[in-house]
Design an enzyme around this catalytic site. Structure first.
Site, mmCIF file in Angstrom:
data_model
loop_
_atom_site.group_PDB
_atom_site.id
_atom_site.type_symbol
_atom_site.label_atom_id
_atom_site.label_comp_id
_atom_site.label_asym_id
_atom_site.label_seq_id
_atom_site.Cartn_x
_atom_site.Cartn_y
_atom_site.Cartn_z
ATOM 1 N N CYS A 1 32.261 23.979 26.461
ATOM 2 C CA CYS A 1 33.005 24.215 27.698
ATOM 3 C C CYS A 1 34.516 24.272 27.474
ATOM 4 O O CYS A 1 35.272 24.499 28.410
ATOM 5 C CB CYS A 1 32.659 23.147 28.731
ATOM 6 N N LYS B 1 11.074 2.846 1.543
ATOM 7 C CA LYS B 1 11.069 4.289 1.345
ATOM 8 C C LYS B 1 11.496 4.668 -0.071
ATOM 9 O O LYS B 1 12.437 4.098 -0.612
ATOM 10 C CB LYS B 1 12.017 4.956 2.342
ATOM 11 N N GLU C 1 0.852 -1.202 0.000
ATOM 12 C CA GLU C 1 0.000 0.000 0.000
ATOM 13 C C GLU C 1 0.882 1.243 0.000
ATOM 14 O O GLU C 1 1.998 1.194 0.504
ATOM 15 C CB GLU C 1 -0.819 0.071 1.301
ATOM 16 N N ASP D 1 1.807 10.239 3.438
ATOM 17 C CA ASP D 1 2.504 11.175 4.302
ATOM 18 C C ASP D 1 1.479 12.067 4.982
ATOM 19 O O ASP D 1 1.248 13.206 4.585
ATOM 20 C CB ASP D 1 3.476 12.012 3.451
ATOM 21 N N CYS E 1 29.948 18.922 31.661
ATOM 22 C CA CYS E 1 29.800 19.920 30.595
ATOM 23 C C CYS E 1 28.373 20.482 30.623
ATOM 24 O O CYS E 1 27.407 19.722 30.627
ATOM 25 C CB CYS E 1 30.080 19.278 29.234
ATOM 26 N N CYS F 1 35.711 21.107 23.113
ATOM 27 C CA CYS F 1 34.244 21.153 23.148
ATOM 28 C C CYS F 1 33.779 22.576 22.851
ATOM 29 O O CYS F 1 34.273 23.535 23.463
ATOM 30 C CB CYS F 1 33.766 20.704 24.529
ATOM 31 N N TYR G 1 -6.535 1.719 6.985
ATOM 32 C CA TYR G 1 -5.802 0.511 6.615
ATOM 33 C C TYR G 1 -5.618 -0.516 7.708
ATOM 34 O O TYR G 1 -4.989 -1.551 7.492
ATOM 35 C CB TYR G 1 -4.415 0.881 6.061
ATOM 36 N N CYS H 1 32.923 15.039 24.562
ATOM 37 C CA CYS H 1 33.490 16.066 25.432
ATOM 38 C C CYS H 1 33.959 15.330 26.684
ATOM 39 O O CYS H 1 33.219 14.530 27.253
ATOM 40 C CB CYS H 1 32.414 17.097 25.773
ATOM 41 N N LYS I 1 2.535 4.536 1.334
ATOM 42 C CA LYS I 1 2.774 5.037 2.679
ATOM 43 C C LYS I 1 2.436 6.521 2.657
ATOM 44 O O LYS I 1 3.245 7.355 2.261
ATOM 45 C CB LYS I 1 4.226 4.800 3.080
HETATM 46 S S1 IVH Z 1 0.906 0.428 8.699
HETATM 47 C C1 IVH Z 1 1.309 -2.044 12.250
HETATM 48 N N1 IVH Z 1 0.130 1.476 6.428
HETATM 49 O O1 IVH Z 1 3.544 5.545 8.315
HETATM 50 C C2 IVH Z 1 0.992 -1.079 11.198
HETATM 51 N N2 IVH Z 1 1.223 2.884 7.993
HETATM 52 O O2 IVH Z 1 6.391 5.437 9.260
HETATM 53 C C3 IVH Z 1 1.859 0.117 11.162
HETATM 54 N N3 IVH Z 1 1.448 5.208 7.263
HETATM 55 O O3 IVH Z 1 3.022 5.485 11.782
HETATM 56 C C4 IVH Z 1 1.458 1.120 10.187
HETATM 57 N N4 IVH Z 1 0.460 4.956 5.316
HETATM 58 O O4 IVH Z 1 1.259 6.679 10.359
HETATM 59 C C5 IVH Z 1 0.731 1.697 7.609
HETATM 60 N N5 IVH Z 1 -0.621 2.255 4.389
HETATM 61 C C6 IVH Z 1 -0.030 2.487 5.561
HETATM 62 C C7 IVH Z 1 0.454 3.755 5.931
HETATM 63 C C8 IVH Z 1 1.092 3.919 7.161
HETATM 64 C C9 IVH Z 1 1.060 5.803 6.129
HETATM 65 C C10 IVH Z 1 2.168 5.869 8.358
HETATM 66 C C11 IVH Z 1 1.709 5.510 9.745
HETATM 67 C C12 IVH Z 1 2.952 5.031 10.464
HETATM 68 C C13 IVH Z 1 4.041 5.610 9.639
HETATM 69 C C14 IVH Z 1 5.305 4.796 9.814
#
Ligand code: IVH
Length: 691
Positions: free
Chosen positions: A418, A321, A113, A117, A438, A415, A232, A433, A115
């Site tokens: 200090c 990512k 799926e 933002d 410090c 440092c 989700y 340090c 991710k």
């Molecule tokens: S699953 C156990 N699915 O990404 C399940 N997270 O960097 C954990 N996020 O904190 C999350 N889209 O806020 C999941 N399709 C998606 C997502 C998703 C965005 C976010 C979520 C999580 C963060 C982690």
């Protein structure tokens, strides 16, 4: 108005139907004009018959009152995060790692799926009604933003509890969903233009806008922000069953009325899942919203649950990512900062530059070795990258653009705070340090201690902490509890007070009150506040629940620490190392003297109250003849037993009712003893007679 109540209810249903078509399915069947006409009619009916208004009427989404502060709500289970994988090798390594833990991983299949933002929210439904919405907060406790979430038209106010024939339950009685609130790029740009044209402050990026809009104290402001949500996950539920695979879950979520990511796809092999993810990397702009990667999830949710977590990250999913966006700017200088542990870290001071909606002025340079290896010099043009939620970082210099008189960077010897000598620990890249006292070290430690994720001492800002240290009023974090009004007033008066409205005496009084209030923070917060390396909020929570007191925590061995779910050897060693430092033990001694010594009063920590079912884990499936899901939960837990969702080899008993789900087959396969409701009660009675 000449209309019957039945016709009114039908009208509500009709408007909700069109809402769902428009906001969730993105497939309206009437024109906007026709929709508006229906809505006007609904308002008229409700005006003449206010006594008919039902909470699921779309008119009830707005109009809630302005609150002065958000209430806190405890999540039913920790709201987890995700471990990252950068590139295919790391995603493969994740798969290999979990395949070694459980051979079923190979057969589970995957769901991929986007991710999104955005911001995680938790939606609670009781008997099908949306009753509470909360932010993620620290993952354990969030802020209640129900009124704000009600203004999102794509969040259903009601979801079906029974099927069409009113026979089979569709959703559990109490259920918590998790989704991501965000803005489509187009909506974000339009909103910003409107804000700009009306002379208001604009937002930097869609994520900030979503965050700012959700945390509005006035829900009417949230209502006019074009927020969207994609759901989700089910966080927890009671009384019923839910699908056991992520793919079925997504389809089920869609069927009961939630918007889900239409790009989600199912694969049998990790190879296909990765290929699909990589294909989205180049197509990411086609999503229409910001995504910083794709999430690869095990399709088998029971297996994912059994695999457990590492800190805040579930083992059963990984965030693949996308590479971040890169820009070129000038490195004005290399700054130095001193951390809590005395480590001195270089950072880049940049000519401010906009990377994907965020103005970047500082970036990490990792460590001194990195600077030398890449031959990065102040004055260089450098490539800077910003990816997801990580701090922007310098990739390297563009040497061709370098001026002839530029000089190589020389390592600092002292440092910056200090002036003490810097030391390098053999085998580590970091420079420390050498001064244990410090002021910068102390400052960072105290700053962390009073921060929101620590003891949350409101009003004790950076400047005041700095002054208190300078004046000698605090020599470690525990000294905060020995402060008096005079000491604080002195610190408050000596700081630059141009922006303050309150007199110093009043401010000091407020701070003293916050200090006093913070004494009752739960143990998990105090553990997190201590600033032990690698011990964040989730680990602190696990430790608090496991040990119940700081005395027990710090007398635990590495073996005992690593036996806790989610606690790895690095975390365990960090705890033992922290305690081995005398200054840290002194902090604990002082905290105890000041009465800052919270305890978790849990059944586990009171041997005399362990109960008849202590040590046994139960799973319930199907409907029981007399006990409701709530009753059986209460019965098991009040007798010290543990109730979990899925059957594993650690399950002691399966309590079996009518129409059981797949849990029954699994219990048979794993040889888990099966009890009827009557047998469960008999088991408790029998144990009573033994003790
Ligand atoms: S699953 C156990 N699915 O990404 C399940 N997270 O960097 C954990 N996020 O904190 C999350 N889209 O806020 C999941 N399709 C998606 C997502 C998703 C965005 C976010 C979520 C999580 C963060 C982690």
């Amino acid at each position: 108005m000449d209309i019957s109540k039945a016709a009114y209810l039908e009208l509500v249903g009709e408007v909700n139907f069109h809402n769902h078509r428009y906001h969730v399915l993105d497939d309206p069947v009437i024109s906007d004009l026709e929709y508006d006409a229906l809505l006007v009619r609904l308002h008229q009916v409700e005006e003449s018959h206010p006594e008919w208004i039902i909470p699921e009427s779309p008119t009830q989404r707005t109009g809630a009152e302005i609150t002065s502060k958000f209430k806190k709500v405890a999540h039913p289970k920790p709201i987890l995060s995700l471990a990252n994988a950068f590139g295919a090798p790391e995603a493969n390594a994740w798969f290999e790692r979990i395949s070694r833990l459980d051979e079923r991983v190979k057969k589970s299949g995957f769901v991929v799926e986007p991710k999104i933002d955005g911001l995680s929210v938790v939606l609670k439904y009781v008997k099908g009604n949306f009753v509470q919405g909360a932010t993620r907060g620290d993952g354990i406790i969030g802020e209640e933003i129900t009124a704000n979430l009600k203004t999102l038209r794509s969040i259903p106010m009601r979801i079906p509890i029974y099927d069409d024939k009113n026979l089979l339950p569709v959703i559990p009685e109490v259920i918590y969903f998790r989704g991501e609130v965000f803005l489509y790029n187009e909506a974000f740009e339009k909103l910003n233009l409107e804000l700009f044209n009306s002379g208001q402050k604009t937002y930097q990026n869609p994520r900030n806008t979503a965050a700012g809009s959700l945390r509005q104290l006035d829900p009417n402001v949230t209502a006019i922000r074009p927020l969207s949500i994609l759901v989700y996950q089910v966080i927890d539920y009671e009384g019923g069953n839910i699908p056991t695979s992520q793919w079925e879950l997504l389809n089920w979520l869609k069927n009961i009325g939630f918007p889900i990511a239409s790009e989600a796809a199912k694969f049998n092999t990790i190879k296909e899942a990765i290929l699909f993810t990589e294909a989205w990397e180049t197509e990411r702009d086609k999503l229409g919203y910001e995504a910083d990667g794709m999430v690869i999830k095990l399709n088998d949710l029971e297996l994912a649950e059994e695999l457990g977590t590492v800190g805040k990250d579930p083992r059963g999913a990984v965030a693949f990512k996308f590479p971040g966006r890169e820009v070129t700017t000038t490195l004005i200088d290399i700054g130095l900062s001193v951390g809590r542990t005395g480590v001195v870290t270089p950072y880049a001071i940049l000519d401010p530059v906009n990377i994907n909606g965020v103005i970047v002025e500082r970036a990490t340079l990792h460590n001194f070795d990195f600077i030398l290896e890449k031959d990065i010099r102040p004055g260089d043009k450098v490539l800077v990258k910003r990816a997801g939620e990580v701090i922007p970082y310098v990739i390297g210099p563009i040497k061709d653009l370098r001026k002839a008189d530029s000089k190589a960077y020389t390592l600092p010897e002292t440092c910056p705070e200090c002036g003490s000598h810097l030391e390098k620990v053999p085998g580590e890249v970091a420079y420390y340090c050498s001064n244990l006292n410090c002021p910068a070290r102390l400052f960072r430690g105290v700053e962390h201690f009073v921060s929101k994720s620590g003891m949350d001492i409101v009003g004790m800002g950076e400047k005041i902490v700095e002054k208190l240290i300078e004046n000698g009023a605090i020599k470690d974090a525990a000294d905060i509890y020995g402060l008096n009004g005079e000491m604080i007033t002195r610190a408050v008066s000596s700081k630059d007070r141009k922006s303050e409205k309150e007199p110093p005496g009043k401010l000091a009084e407020n701070i003293l009150n916050s200090i006093e209030n913070s004494k009752t923070r739960p143990l998990r917060r105090l553990i997190a506040a201590l600033g032990i390396n690698n011990i964040g909020e989730v680990a602190a929570n696990d430790l608090a629940n496991h040990f119940g007191t700081l005395d027990r925590l710090f007398s635990a061995s590495i073996e005992e620490l690593t036996s806790i779910e989610g606690m790895g050897p690095i975390m365990a060693k960090a705890i033992v190392d922290w305690y081995s430092v005398e200054a840290n033990r002194n902090i604990l001694k002082k905290l105890k003297q000041f009465g800052v010594w919270p305890e978790v009063i849990a059944v586990e920590n009171q041997p005399e109250m362990k109960g008849l079912l202590w040590g046994d884990t139960f799973v319930v499936t199907g409907s029981l003849p007399t006990l409701s899901r709530e009753d059986v939960k209460l019965l098991i837990e009040s007798n010290g037993g543990k109730l979990t969702d899925s059957v594993s080899k650690n399950t002691s008993y399966l309590v079996l009712g009518e129409k059981p789900g797949s849990k029954h087959e699994k219990a048979i396969k794993l040889n888990v003893p099966i009890l009827s409701e009557a047998e469960l009660i008999a088991l408790i009675e029998e144990r009573k007679s033994i003790t």
